[in-house]
Design an enzyme around this catalytic site. Sequence first.
Site, PDB file in Angstrom:
ATOM      1  N   LYS A 205     -14.851  52.495 -20.418  1.00 54.31           N
ATOM      2  CA  LYS A 205     -14.016  51.584 -21.193  1.00 54.31           C
ATOM      3  C   LYS A 205     -13.191  50.760 -20.221  1.00 54.31           C
ATOM      4  O   LYS A 205     -12.453  51.291 -19.393  1.00 54.31           O
ATOM      5  CB  LYS A 205     -13.099  52.374 -22.112  1.00 54.31           C
ATOM      6  CG  LYS A 205     -12.089  51.495 -22.804  1.00 54.31           C
ATOM      7  CD  LYS A 205     -11.413  52.219 -23.921  1.00 54.31           C
ATOM      8  CE  LYS A 205     -10.346  51.358 -24.552  1.00 54.31           C
ATOM      9  NZ  LYS A 205      -9.702  52.049 -25.661  1.00 54.31           N
ATOM     10  N   ARG A 215      -5.294  45.230 -31.350  1.00 57.13           N
ATOM     11  CA  ARG A 215      -3.903  45.667 -31.148  1.00 57.13           C
ATOM     12  C   ARG A 215      -2.973  45.009 -32.154  1.00 57.13           C
ATOM     13  O   ARG A 215      -2.001  45.631 -32.595  1.00 57.13           O
ATOM     14  CB  ARG A 215      -3.460  45.386 -29.705  1.00 57.13           C
ATOM     15  CG  ARG A 215      -4.187  46.282 -28.703  1.00 57.13           C
ATOM     16  CD  ARG A 215      -3.797  45.997 -27.260  1.00 57.13           C
ATOM     17  NE  ARG A 215      -4.690  46.683 -26.323  1.00 57.13           N
ATOM     18  CZ  ARG A 215      -4.733  46.432 -25.018  1.00 57.13           C
ATOM     19  NH1 ARG A 215      -3.938  45.529 -24.479  1.00 57.13           N
ATOM     20  NH2 ARG A 215      -5.576  47.098 -24.241  1.00 57.13           N
ATOM     21  N   LYS A 260     -17.724  49.856 -23.554  1.00 55.86           N
ATOM     22  CA  LYS A 260     -16.822  48.993 -24.304  1.00 55.86           C
ATOM     23  C   LYS A 260     -16.033  48.102 -23.354  1.00 55.86           C
ATOM     24  O   LYS A 260     -15.524  48.627 -22.361  1.00 55.86           O
ATOM     25  CB  LYS A 260     -15.874  49.907 -25.075  1.00 55.86           C
ATOM     26  CG  LYS A 260     -14.771  49.253 -25.802  1.00 55.86           C
ATOM     27  CD  LYS A 260     -13.983  50.320 -26.484  1.00 55.86           C
ATOM     28  CE  LYS A 260     -12.766  49.696 -27.078  1.00 55.86           C
ATOM     29  NZ  LYS A 260     -11.888  50.695 -27.618  1.00 55.86           N
TER      30      LYS A 260
HETATM   31  C1  PBG Z   1      -7.370  52.482 -28.063  1.00 57.60           C
HETATM   32  C2  PBG Z   1      -8.509  51.666 -28.591  1.00 57.60           C
HETATM   33  C3  PBG Z   1      -8.598  50.287 -28.418  1.00 57.60           C
HETATM   34  C4  PBG Z   1      -9.761  49.895 -29.076  1.00 57.60           C
HETATM   35  C5  PBG Z   1     -10.347  51.034 -29.640  1.00 57.60           C
HETATM   36  N1  PBG Z   1      -9.553  52.137 -29.301  1.00 57.60           N
HETATM   37  C6  PBG Z   1      -7.702  49.293 -27.774  1.00 57.60           C
HETATM   38  C7  PBG Z   1      -7.121  49.510 -26.463  1.00 57.60           C
HETATM   39  O1  PBG Z   1      -7.676  50.215 -25.621  1.00 57.60           O
HETATM   40  O2  PBG Z   1      -6.064  48.949 -26.252  1.00 57.60           O
HETATM   41  C8  PBG Z   1     -10.210  48.464 -29.136  1.00 57.60           C
HETATM   42  C9  PBG Z   1     -11.180  48.111 -30.157  1.00 57.60           C
HETATM   43  C10 PBG Z   1     -11.308  46.668 -30.409  1.00 57.60           C
HETATM   44  O3  PBG Z   1     -10.734  45.808 -29.717  1.00 57.60           O
HETATM   45  O4  PBG Z   1     -12.018  46.340 -31.360  1.00 57.60           O
HETATM   46  N2  PBG Z   1      -7.537  53.763 -27.750  1.00 57.60           N
END
Ligand code: PBG
Length: 338
Positions: A205, A215, A260
């Site tokens: 990630k 967010r 991701k």
């Molecule tokens: C946080 C999390 C995030 C997403 C999924 N789980 C955001 C981040 O890491 O700040 C993002 C998913 C998206 O942008 O669609 N644990």
Amino acid sequence: MTWHGFAGQSFPATRMRRFRATSSLRRLVAEHRLAPEDLIWPVFVHESQGVSGPIQGMPGVVRFDVDTLLEELYHLVSLGLCAVAIFPVVMPPKKTIDGAEAWNPDGLMQRTIKAIKASHPDLTVMADCALDPFTSHGHDGILRNDRIDNDLTVAALVRQALSLVAAGVDVIAPSDMMDGRIGAIRQALEAHGHVDTVLLSYAAKYASCFYGPFRSALGSAANLGGASKASYQMQPANSNEALHEVALDLQEGADAVLIKPGMPYLDILYRVKTTFGVPTFVYQVSGEYAALQAAVAAGSLCEEAAFMEVMLGFKRAGADAIVTYWAPRAIRLLREHQ
Ligand code: PBG
């Protein structure tokens, strides 16, 4: 890579266009196909009644209350939806410095999981295991001396994971990129007899700018206030590091891994799938969805064609399943064209 094509034959013996001449010939040689079963639908749930939205930059995406979500699921499951991933919109007063609401047995996540499993026992329910929806500072971890403390956070994630399993979740998806969390969660699950819980690690990630709309949907953007997650999420410059992350998470007990964001990281998806051959998922994140929808709104792209092409690209690169906000549209479309 080995080349398996014919050596030595060339034009006109070989005319690549022969198989492109008709729709049925093209379908006959299609190497990849998208099906409703390939898709995981990420859903936002909130405490209020009814739905709220649309979410900034994400036309067609809303926050659901549990009852409306159950109704929507009723239709989609009948069309072939196999899995949902739940993300809670936590009320500001419940956000704390340690994110303790994450393991409240009566928390929004836990109640949503129970409700979905009660009405759709065969639907796979995935839960994000991370603290960011629950912390007052918007980070995925617990702060000590202004740093995200890895080991304190892992202990909290274990509590969260056990509480999600107690609520009946099928898949736990740790998404925060702390070190050692997969091993710690796996050990705790085994020790408590939860031997069949699937652990889907967000193993690669990236610290990406494409999470913005997510967010805002959760309200965590305001809590985070522009702070960066670069001390725990991966830097976009690296790809060998992603293989290292995946190897570690598999050793620690992950059953599947996730890459991701999706579109800017297709090379990572391809390398992970070809290197490890394990179930490999990809997340088309909020900013990717928003970027495509903005181009659609500007009249530059056709929504259906653009999303379907991107989705097929994920499959071609090696994705076994795709997490996408477009899942409901894709599933309806795929059924119509069946
Ligand atoms: C946080 C999390 C995030 C997403 C999924 N789980 C955001 C981040 O890491 O700040 C993002 C998913 C998206 O942008 O669609 N644990």
